[in-house]
Write a protein that holds these residues in place. Sequence first.
Motif, PDB file in Angstrom:
ATOM      1  N   LYS A 245       3.807   7.103  -0.499  1.00 47.96           N
ATOM      2  CA  LYS A 245       3.264   7.736   0.734  1.00 47.96           C
ATOM      3  C   LYS A 245       4.332   8.263   1.631  1.00 47.96           C
ATOM      4  O   LYS A 245       4.413   8.940   2.412  1.00 47.96           O
ATOM      5  N   TRP A 246       5.590   7.361   1.558  1.00 53.18           N
ATOM      6  CA  TRP A 246       6.763   7.477   2.402  1.00 53.18           C
ATOM      7  C   TRP A 246       7.877   8.056   1.660  1.00 53.18           C
ATOM      8  O   TRP A 246       8.056   7.387   0.269  1.00 53.18           O
ATOM      9  N   ASP A 247       8.690   9.088   1.980  1.00 52.59           N
ATOM     10  CA  ASP A 247      10.095   9.256   1.247  1.00 52.59           C
ATOM     11  C   ASP A 247      10.918   7.943   1.886  1.00 52.59           C
ATOM     12  O   ASP A 247      10.774   7.400   2.947  1.00 52.59           O
ATOM     13  N   ALA A 248      12.119   7.751   1.011  1.00 50.04           N
ATOM     14  CA  ALA A 248      12.890   6.643   1.630  1.00 50.04           C
ATOM     15  C   ALA A 248      13.748   7.278   2.811  1.00 50.04           C
ATOM     16  O   ALA A 248      14.152   8.316   3.082  1.00 50.04           O
ATOM     17  N   PRO A 249      13.739   6.395   3.858  1.00 49.06           N
ATOM     18  CA  PRO A 249      14.376   6.897   5.135  1.00 49.06           C
ATOM     19  C   PRO A 249      15.876   7.054   4.814  1.00 49.06           C
ATOM     20  O   PRO A 249      16.437   6.353   3.868  1.00 49.06           O
ATOM     21  N   PRO A 250      16.588   7.757   5.665  1.00 48.04           N
ATOM     22  CA  PRO A 250      18.176   8.028   5.434  1.00 48.04           C
ATOM     23  C   PRO A 250      18.875   7.040   5.247  1.00 48.04           C
ATOM     24  O   PRO A 250      18.815   5.842   6.214  1.00 48.04           O
ATOM     25  N   GLY A 251      19.617   6.678   4.351  1.00 46.81           N
ATOM     26  CA  GLY A 251      20.401   5.606   4.083  1.00 46.81           C
ATOM     27  C   GLY A 251      19.939   4.328   3.270  1.00 46.81           C
ATOM     28  O   GLY A 251      20.508   3.530   2.854  1.00 46.81           O
TER      29      GLY A 251
ATOM     30  N   ASN B 222       0.720  -1.156  -0.058  1.00 51.71           N
ATOM     31  CA  ASN B 222       0.124   0.141  -0.075  1.00 51.71           C
ATOM     32  C   ASN B 222       0.840   1.245   0.190  1.00 51.71           C
ATOM     33  O   ASN B 222       0.653   2.216   0.874  1.00 51.71           O
ATOM     34  N   TYR B 223       1.744   1.191  -0.613  1.00 46.49           N
ATOM     35  CA  TYR B 223       2.882   2.227  -0.675  1.00 46.49           C
ATOM     36  C   TYR B 223       2.741   3.309  -1.738  1.00 46.49           C
ATOM     37  O   TYR B 223       3.040   4.499  -1.356  1.00 46.49           O
ATOM     38  N   MET B 224       2.115   3.047  -2.906  1.00 46.69           N
ATOM     39  CA  MET B 224       1.968   4.240  -3.754  1.00 46.69           C
ATOM     40  C   MET B 224       0.499   5.143  -3.547  1.00 46.69           C
ATOM     41  O   MET B 224      -0.316   4.478  -3.091  1.00 46.69           O
TER      42      MET B 224
END
Lengths: 367, 235
Positions: free
Chosen positions: A162-168, A154-156
């Motif tokens: 929905k979320w930006d990539a977390p750091p790293g 359920n990401y798009m």
Amino acid sequence: MAEIRTEEMLMNVGPQHPSTHGVLRLVVKLDGETIVDVDPVVGYLHRGTEKLAEDLQYTQIIPYTDRMDYLAAMLNNYALVHAVEEAMELQIPERAEYLRVIVMELNRIASHLLFIGAYLLDLGAMSPFLYVFQDRERILQLFNEICGARITYNYMRIGGVKWDAPPGWIEKVQQFVPHMRESIKMLHDLITGNEIFLNRVKGIGAYDAETAIAYSLSGINLRCTGYKWDLRRNRPYSIYDRFDFEIPVGKNGDCFDRYILHLEEMEQSLRIVEQACGQIPEGPVMGKVPKILRPPAGEYYSGIEGARGELGVYFVSDGKDKPYRLKFRRPSFVNLQLLPSLLKGQNMANLIAILGAVDIVLGEVDC
Amino acid sequence: MSEDQKETLPPSSGDGGRSGRDAASSEAVAEGVDAKRTASPSAGGEPGTKPQEAAPKREPAAKREAPPKKDAPPKEPDPREAPARALLEEVVAEVKTVFPDAVEGAELQKFRPVLLIRREYWRDVLHLLKTGERLRFRYLECMAGVDYPQGGYIEVVALLTRMPEATMIEAKTRTPRDAAELPSAVPVFPGANWEEREIFDLLGVHFEGHPDLRRIMMPDDWRGHPLRKDYSPFE
């Protein structure tokens, strides 16, 4: 001396059978060891997604798409949001497009890995299954970090992700790419040269490009015949025109070609992931979209290259916030149609080899 | 699009996270929809005529939303428009040379030519579209059925593609709801087999000449056709 009485036998394979990849039932008519006729019975997992969708707003349908092809849910998500975005002519931020491509190609790799593991398991080889699950696990970990789910993402969203990539996270993907290349090499060493495997799949279940096109096959089931048809190239969508990658095709249209194309496509997906990780810009991951999405009245179709073939979304909008009618063109459903004619006249032992190579997911067949 | 400004949020699972950003300005909302259109030079052209219709009803927010709606009618020509129209005309002309009265209507849907075929000619026209020298739409990409109870008909749609150019057209036909029947497309496109079974199962369209018309999703003894708009599971 009286003749021995012979008769054809009906045998039921499935729906609860490990080699049918879910709840597919095959009613097989046998003459001794030879298959006379096969009737695939589907629908055991029919949930009426298309009917349910008529009562849901477009954003609310996204989680339902996760449950269709649950091995490649990112691609399903994308098929739906892409169709709505095309209809509404929305602008998607660059970063979101790149994130989508990265997760879609990773998902394609995860799906193909599972195909290889499950196919070999069907044919009696246990160990590849365990190896591919190690690599698939790394991809699922990456997905878990970016969207908090391992299977149903359920990401798009319509307008972005929905979320930006977390750091790293991008760096982790970049580290994964060479690791995965090693794994593909290892899989080649483990499986591709194996004589027992080759005897089971070479020349089995072959068909030509004309048959494949007549039966509307798509994806690897079409490309294994040598016909180059990949929507990422033939009808480019998203930002696939920015990447350098090949479309691997087979020659003989047999089970071996279908197997080997999965491995070759994984390499190409890795190339795309690698390039996308290098090019990804900073920025927002969600575009400006209306709070209530109302595609203008009309009929829309858009297809993408899913892990199993062309995943299309046809919908009719009457200008409201819910689709008037939504139809998913599911590649597994269409690809499975050819199965009876492939199996006719085959030895019973080939049934599993041929069915496995079609690469179906019953969640998608039944929808 | 004018009602987009209603402040109701969709009760969807996903939007919580970005609502902060979106709440910033309601005008951003309107811009998003019409980003392409507002890019045209005519966008700011005639605000003078506008306020009289929009102003009386609403607060300032309504005024802002109005301009993009205003220049919607002129619509700058999309580069995809011309080739699509040319293709539509070409296909219609081809079909008409063989079946003069088979085409009931022709239009563009999002730059995809759409032909409405009289249902007696359905299979013949599909065959022509597949094999015609200058048509060659030999790949059946998708089939779907849509129920329109107000019109009293069910529409069956076939999306056909010319390979390898990936040019797509849509052929559709209508059949009355109470006696839904169509010639089957399976003799032309073997791949239509399961698609038609699905349409038969979920919408109740009988395909004449189909080799194996049975329910495919619902159990064999199911009554009714779930995708019809008036379907109720409780009867």
